[in-house]
Enzyme design. Structure first.
Site, PDB file in Angstrom:
ATOM      1  N   HIS A   1      40.854  32.978  43.074  1.00  0.00           N
ATOM      2  CA  HIS A   1      42.310  33.091  43.190  1.00  0.00           C
ATOM      3  C   HIS A   1      42.760  32.884  44.629  1.00  0.00           C
ATOM      4  O   HIS A   1      41.980  33.004  45.570  1.00  0.00           O
ATOM      5  CB  HIS A   1      42.784  34.461  42.689  1.00  0.00           C
ATOM      6  CG  HIS A   1      42.221  35.600  43.496  1.00  0.00           C
ATOM      7  ND1 HIS A   1      42.741  35.977  44.718  1.00  0.00           N
ATOM      8  CD2 HIS A   1      41.184  36.420  43.259  1.00  0.00           C
ATOM      9  CE1 HIS A   1      42.050  36.996  45.198  1.00  0.00           C
ATOM     10  NE2 HIS A   1      41.085  37.287  44.328  1.00  0.00           N
TER      11      HIS A   1
ATOM     12  N   GLU B   1      37.464  41.152  38.445  1.00  0.00           N
ATOM     13  CA  GLU B   1      36.714  41.609  39.613  1.00  0.00           C
ATOM     14  C   GLU B   1      36.016  42.925  39.283  1.00  0.00           C
ATOM     15  O   GLU B   1      36.347  43.592  38.303  1.00  0.00           O
ATOM     16  CB  GLU B   1      37.674  41.773  40.798  1.00  0.00           C
ATOM     17  CG  GLU B   1      37.015  42.142  42.113  1.00  0.00           C
ATOM     18  CD  GLU B   1      35.992  41.115  42.589  1.00  0.00           C
ATOM     19  OE1 GLU B   1      34.866  41.087  42.040  1.00  0.00           O
ATOM     20  OE2 GLU B   1      36.307  40.366  43.525  1.00  0.00           O
TER      21      GLU B   1
END
Length: 178
Positions: free
Chosen positions: A7, A80
């Site tokens: 990202h 994550e």
């Protein structure tokens, strides 16, 4: 073929803070990075766009999707690591407080577990399950998965059989091919 994309930058990335599962959006730099990533992705063959459901990954995937015309599909296996008690804290603070654990984090030691959170081994298991499922769908390949540094580092470590590959730095909005 599977491409993993990190990202774009968030304020927490810029400040050196653990984000874990927090809903931290992209900052202006991160949105610009995501637009550049979209141009890179437009230059590769892509059938499927998958993303972590965390805000920063979804926002990046939406920018990529707008450019390539493929709607992203969320898969929570690519989130994550749950950074537990370190969530929201600075890298500098943790490094000073617990240098051994911080070093184990830096190299993605498979035996490392965030205090109150997830271990890299647990995260690696779920990431590998997501990658196996994606590879099992020939109609879904080639694919781009917009995810997180930890996901990419652990995927590289598993692909190479060398957990020290997990220590590799992965820049925001970079594309890594497995």
């Amino acid at each position: 073929m599977i491409h993993l994309a990190r990202h774009g930058q968030t304020a927490y990335n810029a400040e050196g803070r653990f984000q874990g599962h927090l809903p931290v959006p992209l900052d202006d730099t991160g949105r610009a990075q995501a637009r550049r990533l979209a141009e890179v992705v437009a230059g590769v063959d892509v059938t499927t766009l998958v993303c972590s459901p965390l805000v920063r990954a979804r926002e990046t995937a939406d920018i990529v999707a707008e450019r390539i015309g493929i709607a992203p599909v969320e898969d929570a296996r690519f989130v994550e690591t749950d950074t537990g008690d370190w969530t929201g804290r600075s890298f500098a603070e943790i490094r000073a407080e617990d240098p051994d654990s911080f070093r184990r984090f830096e190299i993605s030691d498979p035996a490392f577990r965030y205090p109150g959170g997830e271990s890299f081994a647990e995260q690696s298991d779920r990431v590998q399950a997501g990658l196996r499922d994606l590879r099992a769908r020939a109609d879904a390949l080639p694919a781009v998965v917009v995810c997180h540094r930890g996901v990419i580092r652990l995927a590289l470590a598993a692909a190479t059989g060398d957990h020290t590959a997990g220590g590799r730095e992965i820049s925001n909005a970079s594309l890594v091919t497995l």
